[in-house]
Design a protein around this motif. Structure first.
Motif, PDB file in Angstrom:
ATOM      1  N   THR A   1       0.857  -1.173   0.000  1.00  0.00           N
ATOM      2  CA  THR A   1       0.000   0.000   0.000  1.00  0.00           C
ATOM      3  C   THR A   1       0.897   1.227   0.000  1.00  0.00           C
ATOM      4  O   THR A   1       1.765   1.356   0.861  1.00  0.00           O
ATOM      5  CB  THR A   1      -0.911  -0.003   1.245  1.00  0.00           C
ATOM      6  N   LEU A   2       0.680   2.092  -0.979  1.00  0.00           N
ATOM      7  CA  LEU A   2       1.509   3.282  -1.140  1.00  0.00           C
ATOM      8  C   LEU A   2       0.606   4.514  -1.239  1.00  0.00           C
ATOM      9  O   LEU A   2      -0.520   4.419  -1.732  1.00  0.00           O
ATOM     10  CB  LEU A   2       2.347   3.170  -2.420  1.00  0.00           C
ATOM     11  N   PRO A   3       1.119   5.664  -0.813  1.00  0.00           N
ATOM     12  CA  PRO A   3       0.345   6.893  -0.963  1.00  0.00           C
ATOM     13  C   PRO A   3       0.088   7.187  -2.449  1.00  0.00           C
ATOM     14  O   PRO A   3       0.965   6.992  -3.293  1.00  0.00           O
ATOM     15  CB  PRO A   3       1.246   7.965  -0.351  1.00  0.00           C
ATOM     16  N   ASP A   4      -1.115   7.644  -2.759  1.00  0.00           N
ATOM     17  CA  ASP A   4      -1.499   7.920  -4.143  1.00  0.00           C
ATOM     18  C   ASP A   4      -0.531   8.857  -4.850  1.00  0.00           C
ATOM     19  O   ASP A   4      -0.123   8.594  -5.984  1.00  0.00           O
ATOM     20  CB  ASP A   4      -2.902   8.535  -4.200  1.00  0.00           C
ATOM     21  N   ALA A   5      -0.161   9.933  -4.195  1.00  0.00           N
ATOM     22  CA  ALA A   5       0.713  10.926  -4.834  1.00  0.00           C
ATOM     23  C   ALA A   5       2.077  10.332  -5.152  1.00  0.00           C
ATOM     24  O   ALA A   5       2.633  10.575  -6.230  1.00  0.00           O
ATOM     25  CB  ALA A   5       0.864  12.150  -3.932  1.00  0.00           C
ATOM     26  N   LEU A   6       2.612   9.532  -4.246  1.00  0.00           N
ATOM     27  CA  LEU A   6       3.910   8.906  -4.477  1.00  0.00           C
ATOM     28  C   LEU A   6       3.830   7.919  -5.631  1.00  0.00           C
ATOM     29  O   LEU A   6       4.704   7.896  -6.508  1.00  0.00           O
ATOM     30  CB  LEU A   6       4.387   8.204  -3.195  1.00  0.00           C
ATOM     31  N   LEU A   7       2.802   7.137  -5.657  1.00  0.00           N
ATOM     32  CA  LEU A   7       2.604   6.173  -6.737  1.00  0.00           C
ATOM     33  C   LEU A   7       2.454   6.887  -8.083  1.00  0.00           C
ATOM     34  O   LEU A   7       3.056   6.488  -9.080  1.00  0.00           O
ATOM     35  CB  LEU A   7       1.374   5.310  -6.446  1.00  0.00           C
ATOM     36  N   HIS A   8       1.691   7.958  -8.094  1.00  0.00           N
ATOM     37  CA  HIS A   8       1.488   8.750  -9.315  1.00  0.00           C
ATOM     38  C   HIS A   8       2.820   9.292  -9.822  1.00  0.00           C
ATOM     39  O   HIS A   8       3.157   9.171 -11.011  1.00  0.00           O
ATOM     40  CB  HIS A   8       0.506   9.888  -9.037  1.00  0.00           C
ATOM     41  N   ASP A   9       3.604   9.897  -8.919  1.00  0.00           N
ATOM     42  CA  ASP A   9       4.898  10.464  -9.312  1.00  0.00           C
ATOM     43  C   ASP A   9       5.835   9.383  -9.830  1.00  0.00           C
ATOM     44  O   ASP A   9       6.526   9.583 -10.834  1.00  0.00           O
ATOM     45  CB  ASP A   9       5.547  11.188  -8.133  1.00  0.00           C
ATOM     46  N   ALA A  10       5.870   8.245  -9.159  1.00  0.00           N
ATOM     47  CA  ALA A  10       6.751   7.152  -9.581  1.00  0.00           C
ATOM     48  C   ALA A  10       6.381   6.671 -10.975  1.00  0.00           C
ATOM     49  O   ALA A  10       7.258   6.442 -11.819  1.00  0.00           O
ATOM     50  CB  ALA A  10       6.671   6.003  -8.575  1.00  0.00           C
ATOM     51  N   ARG A  11       5.099   6.533 -11.233  1.00  0.00           N
ATOM     52  CA  ARG A  11       4.663   6.080 -12.555  1.00  0.00           C
ATOM     53  C   ARG A  11       4.998   7.112 -13.631  1.00  0.00           C
ATOM     54  O   ARG A  11       5.420   6.752 -14.728  1.00  0.00           O
ATOM     55  CB  ARG A  11       3.170   5.767 -12.543  1.00  0.00           C
ATOM     56  N   GLN A  12       4.804   8.395 -13.317  1.00  0.00           N
ATOM     57  CA  GLN A  12       5.136   9.444 -14.289  1.00  0.00           C
ATOM     58  C   GLN A  12       6.626   9.465 -14.610  1.00  0.00           C
ATOM     59  O   GLN A  12       7.017   9.763 -15.729  1.00  0.00           O
ATOM     60  CB  GLN A  12       4.719  10.816 -13.752  1.00  0.00           C
ATOM     61  N   LEU A  13       7.428   9.124 -13.633  1.00  0.00           N
ATOM     62  CA  LEU A  13       8.873   9.132 -13.825  1.00  0.00           C
ATOM     63  C   LEU A  13       9.398   7.818 -14.401  1.00  0.00           C
ATOM     64  O   LEU A  13      10.593   7.689 -14.676  1.00  0.00           O
ATOM     65  CB  LEU A  13       9.576   9.429 -12.498  1.00  0.00           C
ATOM     66  N   GLY A  14       8.519   6.858 -14.588  1.00  0.00           N
ATOM     67  CA  GLY A  14       8.931   5.582 -15.162  1.00  0.00           C
ATOM     68  C   GLY A  14       9.720   4.705 -14.203  1.00  0.00           C
ATOM     69  O   GLY A  14      10.527   3.878 -14.631  1.00  0.00           O
ATOM     70  N   ILE A  15       9.506   4.872 -12.914  1.00  0.00           N
ATOM     71  CA  ILE A  15      10.223   4.079 -11.917  1.00  0.00           C
ATOM     72  C   ILE A  15       9.604   2.693 -11.845  1.00  0.00           C
ATOM     73  O   ILE A  15       8.386   2.549 -11.757  1.00  0.00           O
ATOM     74  CB  ILE A  15      10.174   4.778 -10.541  1.00  0.00           C
ATOM     75  N   ASN A  16      10.436   1.686 -11.879  1.00  0.00           N
ATOM     76  CA  ASN A  16       9.983   0.308 -11.732  1.00  0.00           C
ATOM     77  C   ASN A  16       9.663   0.094 -10.252  1.00  0.00           C
ATOM     78  O   ASN A  16      10.560   0.085  -9.404  1.00  0.00           O
ATOM     79  CB  ASN A  16      11.066  -0.657 -12.210  1.00  0.00           C
ATOM     80  N   LEU A  17       8.381  -0.077  -9.939  1.00  0.00           N
ATOM     81  CA  LEU A  17       7.964  -0.181  -8.538  1.00  0.00           C
ATOM     82  C   LEU A  17       8.545  -1.400  -7.844  1.00  0.00           C
ATOM     83  O   LEU A  17       8.956  -1.323  -6.686  1.00  0.00           O
ATOM     84  CB  LEU A  17       6.437  -0.199  -8.442  1.00  0.00           C
ATOM     85  N   SER A  18       8.583  -2.524  -8.523  1.00  0.00           N
ATOM     86  CA  SER A  18       9.129  -3.737  -7.910  1.00  0.00           C
ATOM     87  C   SER A  18      10.596  -3.545  -7.546  1.00  0.00           C
ATOM     88  O   SER A  18      11.019  -3.892  -6.439  1.00  0.00           O
ATOM     89  CB  SER A  18       8.982  -4.936  -8.849  1.00  0.00           C
ATOM     90  N   GLN A  19      11.370  -2.987  -8.451  1.00  0.00           N
ATOM     91  CA  GLN A  19      12.790  -2.773  -8.183  1.00  0.00           C
ATOM     92  C   GLN A  19      12.993  -1.764  -7.063  1.00  0.00           C
ATOM     93  O   GLN A  19      13.849  -1.950  -6.194  1.00  0.00           O
ATOM     94  CB  GLN A  19      13.512  -2.305  -9.443  1.00  0.00           C
ATOM     95  N   ALA A  20      12.206  -0.683  -7.083  1.00  0.00           N
ATOM     96  CA  ALA A  20      12.338   0.344  -6.048  1.00  0.00           C
ATOM     97  C   ALA A  20      11.949  -0.200  -4.677  1.00  0.00           C
ATOM     98  O   ALA A  20      12.637   0.050  -3.682  1.00  0.00           O
ATOM     99  CB  ALA A  20      11.484   1.561  -6.404  1.00  0.00           C
ATOM    100  N   CYS A  21      10.869  -0.971  -4.623  1.00  0.00           N
ATOM    101  CA  CYS A  21      10.450  -1.569  -3.349  1.00  0.00           C
ATOM    102  C   CYS A  21      11.486  -2.566  -2.852  1.00  0.00           C
ATOM    103  O   CYS A  21      11.803  -2.605  -1.664  1.00  0.00           O
ATOM    104  CB  CYS A  21       9.087  -2.236  -3.494  1.00  0.00           C
ATOM    105  N   GLU A  22      12.015  -3.368  -3.768  1.00  0.00           N
ATOM    106  CA  GLU A  22      13.028  -4.348  -3.384  1.00  0.00           C
ATOM    107  C   GLU A  22      14.271  -3.663  -2.835  1.00  0.00           C
ATOM    108  O   GLU A  22      14.825  -4.059  -1.803  1.00  0.00           O
ATOM    109  CB  GLU A  22      13.399  -5.224  -4.579  1.00  0.00           C
TER     110      GLU A  22
END
Length: 81
Positions: free
Chosen positions: A17-38
């Motif tokens: 569970t992640l804050p909406d704004a953080l998730l939105h920014d990460a997606r806009q920046l093309g950040i791989n969520l799995s890699q960043a979380c790991e």
């Protein structure tokens, strides 16, 4: 976790569970969520292990520091500066 171990490790899907704004920014920046979380989780695990090691060895560290304060460093006569 060393990079080579993380590449060959068995993977398991999980929910986070992640804050909406953080998730939105990460997606806009093309950040791989799995890699960043790991990466973040690996850092948290490393830090927790470090803290637990220090706590577990606190008395020995304190005793060694007292020993050095009273007697000096072992083999100090052989040190070259």
């Amino acid at each position: 976790m060393p990079r080579s171990a993380s590449l060959t490790a068995t993977r398991r899907a999980t929910n986070v569970t992640l804050p909406d704004a953080l998730l939105h920014d990460a997606r806009q920046l093309g950040i791989n969520l799995s890699q960043a979380c790991e990466r973040g989780l690996a850092e948290a695990v490393t830090e927790m292990r470090r803290q637990r090691w220090l706590e577990h060895n606190r008395d020995a560290i304190r005793a060694w520091n007292e020993h050095v304060a009273v007697r000096g460093l072992p083999l100090a006569a052989y040190r070259q500066f």
